[in-house]
Write a protein that holds these residues in place. Structure first.
Motif, mmCIF file in Angstrom:
data_model
loop_
_atom_site.group_PDB
_atom_site.id
_atom_site.type_symbol
_atom_site.label_atom_id
_atom_site.label_comp_id
_atom_site.label_asym_id
_atom_site.label_seq_id
_atom_site.Cartn_x
_atom_site.Cartn_y
_atom_site.Cartn_z
ATOM 1 N N SER A 299 0.828 -1.210 0.000
ATOM 2 C CA SER A 299 0.000 0.000 0.000
ATOM 3 C C SER A 299 0.858 1.254 0.000
ATOM 4 C CB SER A 299 -0.925 0.007 1.220
ATOM 5 O OG SER A 299 -1.808 -1.096 1.187
ATOM 6 N N MET A 300 1.976 1.235 0.741
ATOM 7 C CA MET A 300 2.864 2.396 0.773
ATOM 8 C C MET A 300 3.498 2.637 -0.587
ATOM 9 S SD MET A 300 4.666 1.856 4.505
ATOM 10 C CE MET A 300 5.648 3.352 4.402
ATOM 11 N N VAL A 301 3.892 1.564 -1.280
ATOM 12 C CA VAL A 301 4.449 1.714 -2.632
ATOM 13 C C VAL A 301 3.395 2.304 -3.571
ATOM 14 C CG1 VAL A 301 5.370 0.485 -4.631
ATOM 15 C CG2 VAL A 301 6.122 -0.156 -2.325
ATOM 16 N N LEU A 302 2.172 1.807 -3.474
ATOM 17 C CA LEU A 302 1.088 2.324 -4.323
ATOM 18 C C LEU A 302 0.798 3.787 -4.013
ATOM 19 C CD1 LEU A 302 -1.384 -0.729 -4.289
ATOM 20 C CD2 LEU A 302 0.194 -0.044 -6.107
ATOM 21 N N MET A 303 0.871 4.171 -2.747
ATOM 22 C CA MET A 303 0.635 5.569 -2.373
ATOM 23 C C MET A 303 1.712 6.480 -2.947
ATOM 24 S SD MET A 303 -0.660 5.206 1.589
ATOM 25 C CE MET A 303 -0.586 6.986 1.833
ATOM 26 N N VAL A 304 2.953 6.001 -2.958
ATOM 27 C CA VAL A 304 4.037 6.781 -3.556
ATOM 28 C C VAL A 304 3.780 6.966 -5.047
ATOM 29 C CG1 VAL A 304 6.484 6.733 -4.178
ATOM 30 C CG2 VAL A 304 5.781 6.171 -1.850
ATOM 31 N N TRP A 305 3.397 5.891 -5.722
ATOM 32 C CA TRP A 305 3.086 5.993 -7.152
ATOM 33 C C TRP A 305 1.931 6.961 -7.395
ATOM 34 C CZ3 TRP A 305 3.226 0.020 -8.471
ATOM 35 C CH2 TRP A 305 4.565 -0.388 -8.520
ATOM 36 N N LEU A 306 0.913 6.921 -6.536
ATOM 37 C CA LEU A 306 -0.236 7.816 -6.688
ATOM 38 C C LEU A 306 0.180 9.267 -6.490
ATOM 39 C CD1 LEU A 306 -3.289 8.248 -7.040
ATOM 40 C CD2 LEU A 306 -3.535 7.873 -4.567
ATOM 41 N N PHE A 307 0.998 9.522 -5.487
ATOM 42 C CA PHE A 307 1.454 10.888 -5.202
ATOM 43 C C PHE A 307 2.276 11.439 -6.370
ATOM 44 C CE2 PHE A 307 4.599 13.815 -3.203
ATOM 45 C CZ PHE A 307 3.696 14.793 -2.793
ATOM 46 N N ALA A 308 3.214 10.624 -6.864
ATOM 47 C CA ALA A 308 4.031 11.056 -8.001
ATOM 48 C C ALA A 308 3.165 11.263 -9.242
ATOM 49 C CB ALA A 308 5.128 10.035 -8.285
ATOM 50 N N GLY A 309 2.160 10.403 -9.423
ATOM 51 C CA GLY A 309 1.255 10.546 -10.560
ATOM 52 C C GLY A 309 0.453 11.831 -10.491
ATOM 53 N N CYS A 310 0.016 12.211 -9.291
ATOM 54 C CA CYS A 310 -0.738 13.463 -9.133
ATOM 55 C C CYS A 310 0.126 14.670 -9.480
ATOM 56 C CB CYS A 310 -1.262 13.575 -7.700
ATOM 57 S SG CYS A 310 -2.579 12.404 -7.291
ATOM 58 N N ILE A 311 1.389 14.638 -9.080
ATOM 59 C CA ILE A 311 2.297 15.738 -9.435
ATOM 60 C C ILE A 311 2.496 15.797 -10.946
ATOM 61 C CG2 ILE A 311 4.664 16.592 -9.233
ATOM 62 C CD1 ILE A 311 4.731 15.503 -6.410
ATOM 63 N N ALA A 312 2.664 14.638 -11.570
ATOM 64 C CA ALA A 312 2.872 14.605 -13.020
ATOM 65 C C ALA A 312 1.663 15.129 -13.784
ATOM 66 C CB ALA A 312 3.187 13.178 -13.458
ATOM 67 N N LEU A 313 0.481 15.026 -13.203
ATOM 68 C CA LEU A 313 -0.744 15.482 -13.866
ATOM 69 C C LEU A 313 -0.986 16.983 -13.735
ATOM 70 C CD1 LEU A 313 -3.214 12.594 -12.908
ATOM 71 C CD2 LEU A 313 -2.382 13.132 -15.202
ATOM 72 N N LEU A 314 -0.264 17.659 -12.847
ATOM 73 C CA LEU A 314 -0.513 19.078 -12.589
ATOM 74 C C LEU A 314 -0.439 19.958 -13.850
ATOM 75 C CD1 LEU A 314 1.281 19.666 -9.149
ATOM 76 C CD2 LEU A 314 -1.177 19.548 -9.616
ATOM 77 N N PRO A 315 0.558 19.758 -14.747
ATOM 78 C CA PRO A 315 0.579 20.603 -15.951
ATOM 79 C C PRO A 315 -0.662 20.466 -16.824
ATOM 80 C CG PRO A 315 2.719 19.599 -15.612
ATOM 81 C CD PRO A 315 1.791 18.945 -14.634
ATOM 82 N N LEU A 316 -1.350 19.334 -16.738
ATOM 83 C CA LEU A 316 -2.557 19.158 -17.553
ATOM 84 C C LEU A 316 -3.726 19.972 -17.030
ATOM 85 C CD1 LEU A 316 -2.461 15.324 -18.334
ATOM 86 C CD2 LEU A 316 -1.363 17.229 -19.527
#
Length: 323
Positions: free
Chosen positions: A156-173
């Motif tokens: 779950s912690m690994v998935l949360m890290v991926w989710l957090f990084a994914g949210c940052i990557a989506l910010l320019p959109l």
């Protein structure tokens, strides 16, 4: 390298508003070979590391080591996917010399690559910080760690890290920053600028990366000091401490390599946006950062390989000869 810019019009997509293909340049043989060799070597190294980690996970009996291996597995998956996605795009460009404006008139492909660069760049740094937190709790607060440790929690912690990084990557959109074509035309990344919304995304990216490295350094230092203090304890706990030391050695090496590879780019983004040779500078720093994806798996391969040999040597039945 000289770029032929298209006349500015209202129809020019945002990702081509700074550098607009086609570009008048001839890619060097060194660039083509570097991209192909780097991607192949990195992906192969991560594949070997994944196999080694799976073998280690099957043999391990310690709960703390199994959780640590789950985090390492997350790192290997992240690094290998990052090399596969970005490497395929870059190598394809050098082989086919496709025109981005014709292939991707609406910037979807460019945005995807920019998101991939941000996501697969931040994930290893965030996972390194998360592993440092987990080891800090495991070494300094073992009771708290033993009450909450489950393999599902680590996943779950690994998935949360991926989710957090994914949210940052989506910010320019959604308007916080923007992804743009970068010279020499083989890749896309966010616009490093302190003007408008690009300023906030540049700060977010660099500060998240530098904060992750700082957290890793501080917590790993405390954990190492704690291990040194208890290294002369009762012999019955020595085996567990051997495992703790082995995990800390891997974590320290991961932190050192990440710092060397990533700090130049992160500090450059944070402090310098007026470089007259910006294209060449950012490309050099990006290549330094992506070297992290090659060096990381060899840490797992060497350390886990030594661990497997040690386990095998301990499980062998000694033979006694009577003369």
């Amino acid at each position: 390298m000289n770029a032929s810019f298209l006349p500015p019009t209202n129809k020019t997509p945002l990702c081509y508003s700074i550098n607009s293909p086609p570009f008048n340049y001839t890619p060097t043989i060194a660039s083509i070979h570097y991209s192909a060799i780097f991607s192949t070597l990195g992906f192969t190294s991560n594949l070997i590391a994944f196999i080694v980690l799976v073998k280690s996970f099957r043999r391990v009996r310690s709960g703390s080591r199994s959780f640590f291996l789950i985090f390492l597995g997350g790192l290997v998956i992240t690094d290998s996917m990052g090399l596969l996605v970005t490497g395929t795009i870059v190598v394809s460009f050098y082989v086919t010399h496709f025109n981005w404006r014709q292939l991707d008139p609406n910037c979807h492909f460019c945005n995807f690559m920019g998101m991939s660069m941000v996501f697969y760049g931040l994930c290893p740094l965030l996972l390194g910080a998360t592993m440092a937190v987990e080891r800090f709790i495991g070494i300094n607060l073992p009771f708290v760690r033993s009450c909450s440790k489950t393999k599902g929690r680590s996943v779950s912690m690994v998935l949360m890290v991926w989710l957090f990084a994914g949210c940052i990557a989506l910010l320019p959109l959604i308007g916080v920053g923007s992804y743009h074509m970068q010279m020499p035309g083989s890749w896309c990344f966010f616009n490093i600028s302190y003007e408008g919304n690009d300023k906030f995304f540049s700060l977010i990216f660099s500060l998240v990366g530098l904060t992750s490295i700082t957290v890793s350094f501080l917590l790993n230092t405390v954990s190492v000091v704690t291990l040194i203090k208890v290294c002369c304890g009762p012999a019955r706990t020595q085996r567990r401490r051997d495992h703790e030391v082995e995990m800390m050695v891997q974590l320290i090496l991961i932190m050192v390599i990440a710092s060397i590879c990533w700090c130049p780019l992160l500090i450059y983004i944070l402090t310098d946006t007026t470089d007259t040779n910006k294209d060449d500078t950012i490309l050099f720093y990006i290549r330094m950062a992506t070297c992290n994806q090659i060096f990381d798996p060899w840490i797992y391969i060497m350390c886990q390989g030594c661990g497997l040999r040690r386990v095998k040597s301990k499980t062998k039945t000694p033979k006694f000869f009577i003369s």
